[in-house]
Design an enzyme around this catalytic site. Structure first.
Site, PDB file in Angstrom:
ATOM      1  N   ARG A 106      10.934  -6.757   8.176  1.00  0.00           N
ATOM      2  CA  ARG A 106      12.364  -6.533   8.404  1.00  0.00           C
ATOM      3  C   ARG A 106      13.113  -7.797   8.790  1.00  0.00           C
ATOM      4  O   ARG A 106      12.591  -8.656   9.504  1.00  0.00           O
ATOM      5  CB  ARG A 106      12.561  -5.482   9.506  1.00  0.00           C
ATOM      6  N   HIS A 132      11.277  -5.668   3.270  1.00  0.00           N
ATOM      7  CA  HIS A 132      10.403  -6.043   2.160  1.00  0.00           C
ATOM      8  C   HIS A 132      11.169  -6.620   0.964  1.00  0.00           C
ATOM      9  O   HIS A 132      10.892  -6.294  -0.187  1.00  0.00           O
ATOM     10  CB  HIS A 132       9.564  -4.855   1.719  1.00  0.00           C
ATOM     11  N   HIS A 206       0.717  -4.959   0.565  1.00  0.00           N
ATOM     12  CA  HIS A 206       1.001  -3.767   1.371  1.00  0.00           C
ATOM     13  C   HIS A 206       0.018  -2.637   1.050  1.00  0.00           C
ATOM     14  O   HIS A 206       0.413  -1.463   0.965  1.00  0.00           O
ATOM     15  CB  HIS A 206       2.446  -3.317   1.140  1.00  0.00           C
ATOM     16  N   ASP A 280       3.595   0.658  14.304  1.00  0.00           N
ATOM     17  CA  ASP A 280       4.288  -0.034  13.210  1.00  0.00           C
ATOM     18  C   ASP A 280       4.812  -1.342  13.780  1.00  0.00           C
ATOM     19  O   ASP A 280       6.017  -1.551  13.903  1.00  0.00           O
ATOM     20  CB  ASP A 280       5.417   0.826  12.647  1.00  0.00           C
ATOM     21  N   GLU A 346      -1.070  -5.867   7.301  1.00  0.00           N
ATOM     22  CA  GLU A 346      -0.321  -6.798   6.462  1.00  0.00           C
ATOM     23  C   GLU A 346      -0.205  -8.172   7.130  1.00  0.00           C
ATOM     24  O   GLU A 346       0.608  -8.361   8.031  1.00  0.00           O
ATOM     25  CB  GLU A 346       1.085  -6.258   6.201  1.00  0.00           C
TER      26      GLU A 346
END
Length: 382
Positions: A106, A132, A206, A280, A346
C-alpha cells in the site's frame, strides 16, 4: 478433488524421460498455449525437476499458477491457491500468485513525491490507498517470453515494458522476471527493472500457500510459522504503517520461535489484529537488505510434512493470512476459498516507504537498476 499424484509416479516419469534421452536427471522446461484474454494469447510455462516439484507460470501477470510438491506420504499436491483456467485470473482477480508491481503493498492515498514533484496513483484499496501498483498493475498485463530452457536448473524469463506515466508512475520501466527451478526444490524468482528517470519500484510475488494442498478442508491456520524478526511495522485503521518499528516481544506478532498461525490470529485484544482482521502486516527482518537471499520465513504443515522456506534480498516480509477471502471466489477444483485457507509471505520493501523517510528507500534511478532475488525452497520433514 485436489490434484494429487504419487511421488513414485512422478519420479518414474522423470526417470523414463532421462533414460529416453540418455542423460542424467535434470530440470525440464516447456511451454504450451493457455487460451486468450482480451484477444491476447496466453501461455503456460512449466518447470519440473526430478524430485516431484513442478511450477507452472502464466504469461498473464507473470503468475505462479501452480506449485506441485511432495509430502512425507509420497503424495504430490498443488500447494497454491488460484484458478485452473488462465482467464479466471482476469475475470476474478485476487492477486493469486501474481507478480506485483510497480509497487507491492500500500501507498497512503496513492500519493508520493519525488524530487519535489507530486504523483497521484490509482486509489484501488477501499477508495483510500493505492494497492499493488493500482488498478492495472503488472499482475494484469500480458508478459513476453524472452527465453525458456531446460538444464541442471530450468529457467524461464519474462519481460514487460511499463511506459512513462503508467498508472501515474514516472519513468519508462523495462522489467524482467526470471523463474528458476533446480533439483533441490529451490524455486527462484528474480525481479529486475531499469528506468529512464527517477521512480519507485517494489516488486514481489503474491503466492498464497496451503502446504496441506489447496482446498484442503482444514485450511492453513494449523501451519507452523517462523519469522526471524524482532520488530514489525504497526498500521493504522487503513492498514498504512505508522512509521514505527514495534518490538514483537510479548505479542502475537512474535514468530521468532515457531508457532501455529491459529494461536494469535483471532486475538481481538490486540488492536493490530483488529485492524488487519488477523495478520496482514509487514515484519522488519533482522537481516535487513542483503546482497544474497537470506531467510525471511519458514512455514511447515505438520500433517503433510511439507516445509516452505522463503528467502529474499529485501528487508521486509508481509505475512497475510487470507483474511479477505470470504467464500465468494471459486478456485481450483471448484473449491470455495475462505478466510485462513492460505498464507502469503511476500518479501518486499516496507509498505508506504515513499512516504516514510525512516524506511529503506524504494527509489530507482537511471543507471542504477532495481534487483530483488527471492527463493521459495521446498522440502519435507519426515
Amino acid at each position: 478433488m485436489r490434484k494429487v499424484v504419487t511421488l513414485k509416479t512422478a519420479l518414474s516419469y522423470a526417470l523414463a524421460l532421462s533414460l529416453a534421452s540418455g542423460t542424467a536427471l535434470a530440470a525440464e522446461a516447456s511451454r504450451a498455449p493457455a487460451g486468450t484474454i482480451d484477444g491476447a494469447a496466453i501461455e503456460t510455462l512449466t518447470l519440473t525437476n526430478g524430485k516431484g516439484v513442478t511450477a507452472k507460470i502464466l504469461t498473464y501477470g507473470a503468475t505462479l499458477q501452480s506449485l506441485m510438491a511432495p509430502g512425507k506420504d509420497g503424495q504430490i499436491a498443488d500447494v497454491l491457491l488460484g484458478y485452473d483456467d488462465a482467464k479466471d485470473y482476469a475475470d476474478h482477480p485476487n492477486y493469486f500468485g501474481v507478480t506485483v508491481g510497480r509497487y507491492a503493498n500500500r501507498i497512503a492515498g496513492g500519493k508520493f513525491s519525488l524530487d519535489g514533484t507530486s504523483y497521484q496513483l490509482p486509489v484501488n484499496d477501499n477508495d483510500v490507498n493505492s494497492l499493488h501498483g493500482g488498478g492495472k498493475g503488472f499482475d494484469k498485463q500480458v508478459w513476453k517470453v524472452v527465453s525458456i530452457k531446460s538444464g541442471p536448473t530450468a529457467k524461464a524469463v519474462l519481460a514487460l515494458t511499463s511506459p512513462d506515466g503508467d498508472a501515474g508512475y514516472p519513468g519508462k520501466l523495462d522489467v524482467t522476471v526470471t523463474y528458476t527451478l533446480d533439483e533441490n526444490g529451490n524455486l527462484g524468482i528474480a525481479f529486475d527493472a531499469k528506468t529512464d528517470k527517477p521512480t519507485i519500484v517494489n516488486m514481489t510475488n503474491h503466492a498464497i500457500f496451503n502446504l496441506a494442498g489447496e482446498g484442503s478442508p482444514d485450511g492453513a491456520l494449523g501451519h507452523v510459522l517462523t519469522i526471524p524478526a524482532k520488530a514489525f511495522t504497526p498500521v493504522d485503521a487503513n492498514l498504512i504503517p505508522t512509521g514505527e518499528l514495534k518490538p514483537v516481544d510479548g505479542s502475537v506478532f512474535d514468530f521468532r520461535t515457531a508457532r501455529r498461525v491459529a494461536d494469535g490470529i483471532r486475538d481481538g485484544r490486540d488492536q493490530q489484529i483488529v485492524y488487519g482482521r488477523g495478520y496482514d502486516h509487514n515484519w522488519a527482518l533482522d537481516k535487513g537488505a542483503t546482497r544474497t537471499p537470506e531467510l525471511a520465513a519458514r512455514l511447515e504443515d505438520p500433517v503433510s510434512g511439507r516445509v516452505l522456506e522463503v528467502l529474499t534480498t529485501e528487508p521486509g516480509v508481509q505475512f497475510y493470512a487470507g483474511n479477505f477471502l470470504d467464500g465468494t471466489l471459486v478456485g481450483k477444483g471448484g473449491h470455495l476459498y475462505r478466510m485462513g485457507d492460505g498464507i502469503a509471505l511476500e518479501p518486499q520493501k516496507f509498505p508506504d516507504a515513499p512516504n516514510k523517510p525512516a524506511f529503506l528507500s524504494a527509489r530507482v534511478d537511471p543507471g542504477k537498476p532495481y534487483h530483488h532475488q527471492m527463493i521459495y525452497r521446498l522440502s519435507v520433514k519426515r
